[in-house]
Design a protein around this motif. Structure first.
Motif, mmCIF file in Angstrom:
data_model
loop_
_atom_site.group_PDB
_atom_site.id
_atom_site.type_symbol
_atom_site.label_atom_id
_atom_site.label_comp_id
_atom_site.label_asym_id
_atom_site.label_seq_id
_atom_site.Cartn_x
_atom_site.Cartn_y
_atom_site.Cartn_z
ATOM 1 N N UNK A 110 -55.386 -16.125 -45.628
ATOM 2 C CA UNK A 110 -54.270 -16.906 -45.112
ATOM 3 C C UNK A 110 -54.162 -18.216 -45.878
ATOM 4 N N UNK A 111 -53.006 -18.462 -46.498
ATOM 5 C CA UNK A 111 -52.820 -19.702 -47.263
ATOM 6 C C UNK A 111 -52.462 -20.821 -46.283
ATOM 7 N N UNK A 112 -53.251 -21.876 -46.297
ATOM 8 C CA UNK A 112 -53.011 -22.955 -45.344
ATOM 9 C C UNK A 112 -51.885 -23.868 -45.816
ATOM 10 N N UNK A 113 -51.403 -23.641 -47.054
ATOM 11 C CA UNK A 113 -50.328 -24.502 -47.534
ATOM 12 C C UNK A 113 -48.964 -23.859 -47.295
ATOM 13 N N UNK A 114 -48.748 -22.642 -47.788
ATOM 14 C CA UNK A 114 -47.414 -22.036 -47.650
ATOM 15 C C UNK A 114 -47.357 -21.036 -46.497
ATOM 16 N N UNK A 115 -48.511 -20.711 -45.918
ATOM 17 C CA UNK A 115 -48.503 -19.812 -44.768
ATOM 18 C C UNK A 115 -48.549 -18.335 -45.120
ATOM 19 N N UNK A 116 -48.550 -18.022 -46.417
ATOM 20 C CA UNK A 116 -48.577 -16.621 -46.839
ATOM 21 C C UNK A 116 -49.822 -15.901 -46.307
ATOM 22 N N UNK A 117 -49.643 -14.668 -45.861
ATOM 23 C CA UNK A 117 -50.772 -13.866 -45.387
ATOM 24 C C UNK A 117 -50.929 -12.691 -46.353
ATOM 25 N N UNK A 118 -52.072 -12.612 -46.990
ATOM 26 C CA UNK A 118 -52.319 -11.494 -47.900
ATOM 27 C C UNK A 118 -53.318 -10.551 -47.269
ATOM 28 N N UNK A 119 -53.116 -9.264 -47.509
ATOM 29 C CA UNK A 119 -54.045 -8.278 -46.952
ATOM 30 C C UNK A 119 -55.014 -7.834 -48.034
ATOM 31 N N UNK A 161 -61.995 -10.260 -40.445
ATOM 32 C CA UNK A 161 -62.456 -11.123 -41.518
ATOM 33 C C UNK A 161 -61.226 -11.901 -41.958
ATOM 34 N N UNK A 162 -61.299 -13.220 -41.835
ATOM 35 C CA UNK A 162 -60.156 -14.039 -42.226
ATOM 36 C C UNK A 162 -60.618 -15.089 -43.219
ATOM 37 N N UNK A 163 -59.952 -15.146 -44.339
ATOM 38 C CA UNK A 163 -60.296 -16.147 -45.342
ATOM 39 C C UNK A 163 -59.140 -17.140 -45.412
ATOM 40 N N UNK A 164 -59.426 -18.391 -45.104
ATOM 41 C CA UNK A 164 -58.402 -19.438 -45.153
ATOM 42 C C UNK A 164 -58.552 -20.203 -46.455
ATOM 43 N N UNK A 165 -57.439 -20.509 -47.088
ATOM 44 C CA UNK A 165 -57.533 -21.239 -48.345
ATOM 45 C C UNK A 165 -56.165 -21.403 -48.961
ATOM 46 N N UNK A 166 -56.115 -21.417 -50.285
ATOM 47 C CA UNK A 166 -54.852 -21.586 -50.997
ATOM 48 C C UNK A 166 -54.569 -20.331 -51.800
ATOM 49 N N UNK A 167 -53.353 -19.816 -51.689
ATOM 50 C CA UNK A 167 -52.995 -18.618 -52.443
ATOM 51 C C UNK A 167 -52.872 -18.993 -53.928
#
Ligand SMILES: [Zn+2]
Ligand SMILES: [Zn+2]
Ligand SMILES: [Zn+2]
Length: 239
Positions: free
Chosen positions: A108-117, A143-149
């Motif tokens: 999960x990108x904490x900047x733009x909100x994009x969720x990648x699988x 499993x959730x990884x938060x960061x920047x896409x």
């Protein structure tokens, strides 16, 4: 490859529509035709969407439903295994497809909100083994990884001020701006150029709390703006 996945998911979808209609009729659930329309619209997107966004998609498709009816249908879709609800940190619940026998996790990108699988079989096995080694019977996991896409990461300047670093990020100090006074203060606090520091808290409202070696430092905005840092890529070792 992507095309194949698309075709597979389309055949999944027509199977799901017929199971949905049969199951809902057997269960005596009302307004099955309208609910089927909602299911089709839901299956037509591969995004993770909120109940409100699904209602909007229906509006765009020329179907105007009561928002509560959409919510209730989503709840039924979750109950009967066609959708699943996901709760991510700091955002409204979203819904995604539930394809039987398939599991994936999220970044999960904490900047733009994009969720990648993503799917990582090795990671899945490690998790199952960790549970087993603790004598723990695993029912489910996420499993959730938060960061920047990658897009947000490349947008970011290579050099930035400490105030732009995110909580949890490890950065290297590249320079001190400002006059001799600011430099001196930073140095007496124990910061040096080349130090690797961990940002503990940066709520974006001024103060930055960080760890430098074994000490915790709190810098006000004025001082944090003068510390230039560079993001350090996460280390990936082959395991
Ligand atoms: Zn998983
Ligand atoms: Zn992003
Ligand atoms: Zn997903």
């Amino acid at each position: 490859m992507a095309l194949l996945a698309k075709i597979n998911s389309n055949s999944h979808h027509s199977q799901e529509e017929s199971q949905f209609a049969r199951l809902f009729e057997e269960e005596g659930i009302d307004r099955v035709d309208e609910r089927l329309t909602i299911l089709r619209i839901f299956l037509g997107t591969e995004e993770h969407i909120t109940a409100h966004e699904l209602w909007e998609l229906a509006q765009k498709a020329g179907r105007s439903f009561d928002p509560e009816f959409v919510r209730e249908t989503l709840r039924l879709m979750c109950r009967y295994g066609f959708a699943q609800r996901r709760e991510f940190k700091d955002r409204e619940s979203v819904y995604e497809h539930r394809h039987l026998g398939q599991h994936h996790d999220h970044m999960i990108c904490i900047k733009c909100g994009k969720i990648e699988e993503f799917v990582d079989e090795k990671l899945e096995r490690h998790q199952a083994r960790a549970a087993f080694q603790h004598g723990f019977y695993m029912l489910q996991h996420r499993m959730e990884i938060y960061g920047l896409c990658s897009a947000c990461l490349s947008d970011r300047q290579m050099g930035m001020s400490l105030v732009q670093a995110k909580s949890g990020e490890t950065v290297a100090v590249t320079d001190f701006l400002g006059g001799a006074g600011a430099r001196h203060r930073l140095m007496t606090m124990g910061l040096k150029i080349g130090d690797r520091i961990e940002v503990i808290t940066n709520d974006g409202r001024g103060q930055v709390v960080l760890a430098a070696g074994n000490s915790r430092l709190a810098l006000g905005q004025g001082l944090a703006e003068k510390v230039m840092v560079q993001a350090l890529p996460s280390v990936v070792e082959d395991f």
